[in-house]
Design a protein around this motif. Sequence first.
Motif, mmCIF file in Angstrom:
data_model
loop_
_atom_site.group_PDB
_atom_site.id
_atom_site.type_symbol
_atom_site.label_atom_id
_atom_site.label_comp_id
_atom_site.label_asym_id
_atom_site.label_seq_id
_atom_site.Cartn_x
_atom_site.Cartn_y
_atom_site.Cartn_z
ATOM 1 N N LEU A 111 0.848 -1.349 -0.029
ATOM 2 C CA LEU A 111 0.053 -0.154 0.104
ATOM 3 C C LEU A 111 0.838 1.275 -0.043
ATOM 4 N N LEU A 112 1.861 1.250 0.671
ATOM 5 C CA LEU A 112 2.838 2.606 0.895
ATOM 6 C C LEU A 112 3.595 2.745 -0.384
ATOM 7 N N ASP A 113 3.953 1.510 -1.130
ATOM 8 C CA ASP A 113 4.639 1.755 -2.359
ATOM 9 C C ASP A 113 3.863 2.228 -3.495
ATOM 10 N N ALA A 114 2.424 1.573 -3.411
ATOM 11 C CA ALA A 114 1.528 2.012 -4.446
ATOM 12 C C ALA A 114 1.131 3.615 -4.342
ATOM 13 N N ALA A 115 0.968 3.913 -3.038
ATOM 14 C CA ALA A 115 0.611 5.160 -2.607
ATOM 15 C C ALA A 115 1.535 6.365 -3.508
#
Length: 199
Positions: free
Chosen positions: A15-19
Amino acid sequence: MSPKQHRGEVTSDLLLDAALRVYADAGEQGLTVSAVTRASGVSLGSLYHHFGSIDGLVNALLTRWLGRLLGELADAVGDSRDARTGVRALVRAYLGFVQAHPDVSRLLHSSRADQVGMEQGRELRDVQEARMPPLTSWVLRHVERGEIAPLSPALLESLLLGPVVGVSRRWLTLGDVDLDEAARILPERIWRSISADGA
């Protein structure tokens, strides 16, 4: 670490990388729950479970990368032989980080980061201060040695980082500053502002 904890960490990282990817591709306006879940392949429920909201996710992303930046700055000054070379190392490390991670740096220097900082200033400040001891102890050590002027920590931080942050923001938004030139010029100017003898 249990398998469940490991899965939770993997999901959080996805999720952090996608954000960050969504922010880099679509900017602040495009950073939405649906865009992040689509880019990560993680369910809406998982995002809410791990971060509570899109704001919680962005706060976690800011905290993650602020920690990395502060770690690089601490490493840079930790190897310096005196305060003056430490200032040079700190400026170069900060500007090097901005050049190496422009998308992250845009987020760290964004109006969204400023808004989060104002709304949750104490919370973020606590996180930042938890990661600041190496930098703080470096400054205090050189104040005690008589190299750095005995100013308040807040003022020293502003004098040390204010010009570097300003140049970084300008490079990230307007692109009309040469960061290599800034890395040559700023350290000496900053040093004069904080040195005990003003030279």
